[in-house]
Design a protein around this motif. Structure first.
Motif, PDB file in Angstrom:
ATOM      1  N   PRO A  65       0.805  -1.239   0.000  1.00  0.00           N
ATOM      2  CA  PRO A  65       0.000   0.000   0.000  1.00  0.00           C
ATOM      3  C   PRO A  65       0.832   1.281   0.000  1.00  0.00           C
ATOM      4  CG  PRO A  65      -0.872  -1.560   1.596  1.00  0.00           C
ATOM      5  CD  PRO A  65       0.418  -2.124   1.095  1.00  0.00           C
ATOM      6  N   ALA A  66       1.906   1.336   0.788  1.00  0.00           N
ATOM      7  CA  ALA A  66       2.716   2.560   0.842  1.00  0.00           C
ATOM      8  C   ALA A  66       3.373   2.835  -0.511  1.00  0.00           C
ATOM      9  CB  ALA A  66       3.768   2.446   1.938  1.00  0.00           C
ATOM     10  N   LEU A  67       3.875   1.801  -1.134  1.00  0.00           N
ATOM     11  CA  LEU A  67       4.505   1.962  -2.444  1.00  0.00           C
ATOM     12  C   LEU A  67       3.470   2.359  -3.498  1.00  0.00           C
ATOM     13  CD1 LEU A  67       7.205   1.752  -3.888  1.00  0.00           C
ATOM     14  CD2 LEU A  67       6.715  -0.663  -4.295  1.00  0.00           C
ATOM     15  N   LEU A  68       2.297   1.762  -3.429  1.00  0.00           N
ATOM     16  CA  LEU A  68       1.225   2.115  -4.362  1.00  0.00           C
ATOM     17  C   LEU A  68       0.803   3.568  -4.185  1.00  0.00           C
ATOM     18  CD1 LEU A  68      -0.780   1.262  -6.546  1.00  0.00           C
ATOM     19  CD2 LEU A  68      -2.314   0.540  -4.712  1.00  0.00           C
ATOM     20  N   LEU A  69       0.733   4.034  -2.934  1.00  0.00           N
ATOM     21  CA  LEU A  69       0.372   5.424  -2.681  1.00  0.00           C
ATOM     22  C   LEU A  69       1.398   6.374  -3.281  1.00  0.00           C
ATOM     23  CD1 LEU A  69      -1.402   7.554  -1.270  1.00  0.00           C
ATOM     24  CD2 LEU A  69       0.072   7.270   0.729  1.00  0.00           C
ATOM     25  N   ARG A  70       2.680   6.094  -3.090  1.00  0.00           N
ATOM     26  CA  ARG A  70       3.724   6.958  -3.651  1.00  0.00           C
ATOM     27  C   ARG A  70       3.700   6.936  -5.173  1.00  0.00           C
ATOM     28  NH1 ARG A  70       8.464   4.656  -0.590  1.00  0.00           N
ATOM     29  NH2 ARG A  70       9.639   5.523  -2.295  1.00  0.00           N
ATOM     30  N   LEU A  71       3.462   5.776  -5.752  1.00  0.00           N
ATOM     31  CA  LEU A  71       3.368   5.666  -7.205  1.00  0.00           C
ATOM     32  C   LEU A  71       2.169   6.462  -7.731  1.00  0.00           C
ATOM     33  CD1 LEU A  71       4.286   4.361  -9.888  1.00  0.00           C
ATOM     34  CD2 LEU A  71       2.761   2.472  -9.336  1.00  0.00           C
ATOM     35  N   THR A  72       1.044   6.362  -7.033  1.00  0.00           N
ATOM     36  CA  THR A  72      -0.158   7.086  -7.442  1.00  0.00           C
ATOM     37  C   THR A  72       0.047   8.590  -7.341  1.00  0.00           C
ATOM     38  OG1 THR A  72      -1.511   5.227  -6.724  1.00  0.00           O
ATOM     39  CG2 THR A  72      -2.626   7.340  -7.001  1.00  0.00           C
ATOM     40  N   LEU A  73       0.621   9.049  -6.232  1.00  0.00           N
ATOM     41  CA  LEU A  73       0.861  10.492  -6.068  1.00  0.00           C
ATOM     42  C   LEU A  73       1.822  11.016  -7.131  1.00  0.00           C
ATOM     43  CD1 LEU A  73       1.091  10.783  -2.172  1.00  0.00           C
ATOM     44  CD2 LEU A  73      -0.809  11.438  -3.678  1.00  0.00           C
ATOM     45  N   GLY A  74       2.873  10.262  -7.425  1.00  0.00           N
ATOM     46  CA  GLY A  74       3.810  10.669  -8.473  1.00  0.00           C
ATOM     47  C   GLY A  74       3.155  10.701  -9.847  1.00  0.00           C
ATOM     48  N   SER A  75       2.292   9.732 -10.108  1.00  0.00           N
ATOM     49  CA  SER A  75       1.584   9.701 -11.393  1.00  0.00           C
ATOM     50  C   SER A  75       0.637  10.877 -11.534  1.00  0.00           C
ATOM     51  CB  SER A  75       0.800   8.398 -11.520  1.00  0.00           C
ATOM     52  OG  SER A  75       1.667   7.296 -11.506  1.00  0.00           O
ATOM     53  N   ILE A  76      -0.075  11.194 -10.451  1.00  0.00           N
ATOM     54  CA  ILE A  76      -1.000  12.322 -10.489  1.00  0.00           C
ATOM     55  C   ILE A  76      -0.235  13.633 -10.676  1.00  0.00           C
ATOM     56  CG2 ILE A  76      -2.614  13.662  -9.080  1.00  0.00           C
ATOM     57  CD1 ILE A  76      -3.597  10.952  -7.952  1.00  0.00           C
ATOM     58  N   ALA A  77       0.912  13.752 -10.025  1.00  0.00           N
ATOM     59  CA  ALA A  77       1.718  14.974 -10.164  1.00  0.00           C
ATOM     60  C   ALA A  77       2.288  15.105 -11.576  1.00  0.00           C
ATOM     61  CB  ALA A  77       2.856  14.968  -9.136  1.00  0.00           C
ATOM     62  N   GLY A  78       2.678  14.002 -12.190  1.00  0.00           N
ATOM     63  CA  GLY A  78       3.273  14.057 -13.518  1.00  0.00           C
ATOM     64  C   GLY A  78       2.280  14.091 -14.658  1.00  0.00           C
ATOM     65  N   LEU A  79       1.029  13.745 -14.386  1.00  0.00           N
ATOM     66  CA  LEU A  79       0.019  13.691 -15.447  1.00  0.00           C
ATOM     67  C   LEU A  79      -0.179  15.021 -16.168  1.00  0.00           C
ATOM     68  CD1 LEU A  79      -2.091  11.989 -16.947  1.00  0.00           C
ATOM     69  CD2 LEU A  79      -3.729  12.663 -15.183  1.00  0.00           C
ATOM     70  N   PRO A  80      -0.359  16.135 -15.463  1.00  0.00           N
ATOM     71  CA  PRO A  80      -0.544  17.404 -16.199  1.00  0.00           C
ATOM     72  C   PRO A  80       0.656  17.768 -17.063  1.00  0.00           C
ATOM     73  CG  PRO A  80      -1.149  17.680 -13.889  1.00  0.00           C
ATOM     74  CD  PRO A  80      -0.518  16.333 -14.024  1.00  0.00           C
ATOM     75  N   LEU A  81       1.859  17.555 -16.551  1.00  0.00           N
ATOM     76  CA  LEU A  81       3.056  17.853 -17.348  1.00  0.00           C
ATOM     77  C   LEU A  81       3.122  16.974 -18.593  1.00  0.00           C
ATOM     78  CD1 LEU A  81       5.639  18.197 -14.444  1.00  0.00           C
ATOM     79  CD2 LEU A  81       4.548  20.027 -15.750  1.00  0.00           C
ATOM     80  N   GLY A  82       2.799  15.708 -18.424  1.00  0.00           N
ATOM     81  CA  GLY A  82       2.806  14.795 -19.564  1.00  0.00           C
ATOM     82  C   GLY A  82       1.767  15.156 -20.604  1.00  0.00           C
ATOM     83  N   LEU A  83       0.589  15.544 -20.159  1.00  0.00           N
ATOM     84  CA  LEU A  83      -0.464  15.939 -21.094  1.00  0.00           C
ATOM     85  C   LEU A  83      -0.089  17.209 -21.849  1.00  0.00           C
ATOM     86  CD1 LEU A  83      -3.669  15.194 -18.984  1.00  0.00           C
ATOM     87  CD2 LEU A  83      -2.786  13.918 -20.951  1.00  0.00           C
ATOM     88  N   ILE A  84       0.513  18.159 -21.157  1.00  0.00           N
ATOM     89  CA  ILE A  84       0.957  19.399 -21.816  1.00  0.00           C
ATOM     90  C   ILE A  84       2.041  19.087 -22.842  1.00  0.00           C
ATOM     91  CG2 ILE A  84       2.182  21.581 -21.443  1.00  0.00           C
ATOM     92  CD1 ILE A  84       0.679  21.733 -18.727  1.00  0.00           C
ATOM     93  N   ALA A  85       3.001  18.252 -22.450  1.00  0.00           N
ATOM     94  CA  ALA A  85       4.076  17.888 -23.374  1.00  0.00           C
ATOM     95  C   ALA A  85       3.530  17.140 -24.585  1.00  0.00           C
ATOM     96  CB  ALA A  85       5.115  17.043 -22.650  1.00  0.00           C
ATOM     97  N   LEU A  86       2.586  16.229 -24.357  1.00  0.00           N
ATOM     98  CA  LEU A  86       2.013  15.454 -25.458  1.00  0.00           C
ATOM     99  C   LEU A  86       1.213  16.341 -26.406  1.00  0.00           C
ATOM    100  CD1 LEU A  86       1.753  12.594 -26.567  1.00  0.00           C
ATOM    101  CD2 LEU A  86      -0.317  12.343 -25.196  1.00  0.00           C
ATOM    102  N   ARG A  87       0.524  17.322 -25.862  1.00  0.00           N
ATOM    103  CA  ARG A  87      -0.289  18.221 -26.699  1.00  0.00           C
ATOM    104  C   ARG A  87       0.584  19.066 -27.622  1.00  0.00           C
ATOM    105  NH1 ARG A  87      -5.584  21.019 -26.075  1.00  0.00           N
ATOM    106  NH2 ARG A  87      -5.920  19.320 -24.624  1.00  0.00           N
ATOM    107  N   HIS A  88       1.742  19.496 -27.138  1.00  0.00           N
ATOM    108  CA  HIS A  88       2.583  20.411 -27.905  1.00  0.00           C
ATOM    109  C   HIS A  88       3.729  19.715 -28.652  1.00  0.00           C
ATOM    110  CE1 HIS A  88       0.439  23.792 -26.283  1.00  0.00           C
ATOM    111  NE2 HIS A  88       0.652  23.361 -25.057  1.00  0.00           N
ATOM    112  N   ALA A  89       3.838  18.416 -28.521  1.00  0.00           N
ATOM    113  CA  ALA A  89       4.951  17.701 -29.145  1.00  0.00           C
ATOM    114  C   ALA A  89       4.660  17.398 -30.611  1.00  0.00           C
ATOM    115  CB  ALA A  89       5.217  16.398 -28.398  1.00  0.00           C
TER     116      ALA A  89
END
Length: 135
Positions: A65-89
């Motif tokens: 659970p602790a590892l899953l929580l950290r993975l989820t939080l990191g994914s949520i934090a990186g999602l907007p950056l990834g979407l912005i990069a994908l839109r403009h790439a």
């Protein structure tokens, strides 16, 4: 000891990890041949999520659970950056970068496998927090 289809959770988790990751690695370049990068990424995410949901009930006890929580939080934090990069790439640049990344990982894995264990190479292992660390 039961088989992978029986009660061996560790074996099922390992098999799913290998096939889930393998599916994403192999299907993304294949989808990129036929559709734009944004559509290919969306398709891979949808299919990988569906595969994860179907495998989750049997693998629930193998989740940290602790590892899953950290993975989820990191994914949520990186999602907007990834979407912005994908839109403009540029689609051509994205395809080339993905191909180069897969090729580089393949070369490194092949080199490590052919060379065998070496005392000078950094070895990776799980730390107390279940993160990868240099051993």
């Amino acid at each position: 000891m039961t088989g992978l289809a029986g009660g061996n959770i560790g074996g099922r988790a390992l098999l799913y990890t290998l096939t889930g990751f393998g599916f994403a690695v192999l299907s993304t370049p294949a989808f990129l041949l036929f559709v734009d990068p944004s559509e290919a990424v969306q398709l891979v995410i949808i299919i990988s999520t569906a595969l994860s949901i179907t495998a989750l009930p049997r693998l629930r006890r193998a989740i940290a659970p602790a590892l899953l929580l950290r993975l989820t939080l990191g994914s949520i934090a990186g999602l907007p950056l990834g979407l912005i990069a994908l839109r403009h790439a540029d689609p051509v640049v994205v395809r080339r970068l993905i191909g180069a990344t897969i090729l580089a990982f393949t070369v490194v894995l092949g080199w490590v496998r052919l060379r065998g264990p070496d005392k000078n190479m950094a070895r990776l292992g799980l730390g107390p927090s279940r993160d990868l660390r240099s051993a």
